[in-house]
Design an enzyme around this catalytic site. Structure first.
Site, PDB file in Angstrom:
ATOM      1  CE  LYS A 101     -19.355 -23.621  13.472  1.00 54.17           C
ATOM      2  NZ  LYS A 101     -20.494 -23.135  12.660  1.00 54.17           N
TER       3      LYS A 101
ATOM      4  CE1 TYR B  65     -15.787 -22.603  14.162  1.00 49.16           C
ATOM      5  CE2 TYR B  65     -14.720 -24.745  14.292  1.00 49.16           C
ATOM      6  CZ  TYR B  65     -15.503 -23.838  13.601  1.00 49.16           C
ATOM      7  OH  TYR B  65     -15.995 -24.172  12.355  1.00 49.16           O
TER       8      TYR B  65
END
Length: 255
Positions: free
Chosen positions: A159, A155
Site C-alpha cells: 500500500k 500489506y
C-alpha cells in the site's frame, strides 16, 4: 458533484465493498461503469444489482493470472471505449506476524500491485488518446502507520508503494490532463476481512475498533465512495498527487 468527461468508469475490484459502493454512486450520477472482479458469481450478482441504476458491464479477471492481465491490458489500450475514469479498488488483507510470512503471503499483495500497475498503464494510454482522465487508488492507513494488533508488513509495503505510485503518476501525467489521487482508509466494514474473520463475526469484530477512531465508529463503504467520487470529479480539478486520509480521524491522533 460534476463529472463532465464523457466516457466510462473502470473500477478494478468493483463487485463488493468500497468498489461496489463507488460504482453505485457513479451510476446514480449518470455515468457508465465497467467493473472488474475475479469471482464470477459475485460479479454477476453485482452487475445484476447495479443494472437498474444505469449502464454497467462486468469483466471477469483473475488479477493473479499475469497472462490474463496482460491480455486485458492490450485489449484496453486498443479499445474504442474511452475510459475517462479509473478506480483501483482491488485488495487483499490478512494480518500475519512478519516472521510467519511465506513467499506466497508476500506475493498475495505484491502480485496485486503488479496487476494494478499494468492495467493502470493500459487505461492511461487509453486516456491519453482523449486528452484527459482522472484516477483514484485505494491505499491504506496501514501504509502510514503500524498497528500492533494487526501486523501487516507485506500489506503495508504494497500500500505504501501504491501511495508512491499515485504521486509519481500525478507528476508524469499532469501534462496529459490526467489527475491521479488516492484515498487512505482506516477500518471500513467490507468483505475484505473475510480472509481471516468468520462472516458471522465480522460486524462485532470490526465494531470493537470503533473507539480506535476519534470520530467514534469504523467506516462504511459509502464513506470512502463519497471521497473517491469527489476526487474523480471536476470539483477536485485542482487536486492531483493527494493521499486523502478518510479514516475517522485516526491519523490525527488517538482517543
Amino acid at each position: 458533484m460534476k463529472l463532465s468527461n464523457a466516457g466510462t468508469v473502470m473500477i478494478i475490484g468493483g463487485s463488493s465493498g468500497m468498489g461496489f459502493a463507488t460504482a453505485k454512486t457513479l451510476l446514480e450520477l449518470g455515468l457508465n461503469v465497467e467493473i472488474l472482479a475475479n469471482n464470477a458469481e459475485k460479479l454477476d450478482k453485482a452487475v445484476s444489482e447495479l443494472s437498474g441504476l444505469g449502464q454497467v458491464i462486468g469483466t471477469q479477471i483473475d488479477l493473479y493470472d499475469i497472462d490474463a492481465v496482460q491480455a486485458l491490458a492490450s485489449k484496453i489500450t486498443a479499445s474504442s471505449t474511452h475510459y475517462a475514469y479509473l478506480v483501483n479498488a482491488a485488495g487483499y488483507f490478512s494480518p500475519l506476524a512478519f516472521v510467519e510470512h511465506s513467499l506466497a503471503d508476500y506475493n498475495q499483495y505484491h502480485d496485486l500491485n503488479k496487476a494494478t500497475f499494468l492495467l493502470t498503464q493500459a487505461v492511461v494510454k487509453n486516456m491519453q488518446k482523449a486528452g484527459s482522465g482522472s484516477i483514484v487508488n485505494i491505499g491504506s492507513m496501514w501504509a502510514k502507520q503500524a498497528i500492533k494488533a494487526t501486523p501487516s508488513s507485506a500489506y503495508s509495503m504494497a500500500k505504501a508503494g501504491l501511495h508512491a505510485f499515485t504521486q509519481h503518476l500525478a507528476m508524469e501525467l499532469a501534462d496529459d490532463k490526467i489527475r491521479v489521487n488516492a484515498v487512505s482508509p482506516a477500518v471500513v466494514k467490507t468483505p475484505i476481512y473475510g480472509s481471516f474473520i468468520a462472516p458471522e463475526d465480522i460486524d462485532s469484530t470490526l465494531n470493537s475498533f470503533n473507539a480506535f477512531h476519534p470520530i467514534g465508529r469504523v467506516g462504511e463503504p459509502n464513506d470512502i465512495a463519497n471521497s473517491i467520487v469527489f476526487l474523480l470529479s471536476d470539483d477536485a480539478s485542482w487536486i492531483t498527487g493527494s493521499i486523502l486520509d478518510v479514516d475517522g480521524g485516526v491519523m490525527a491522533g488517538r482517543n
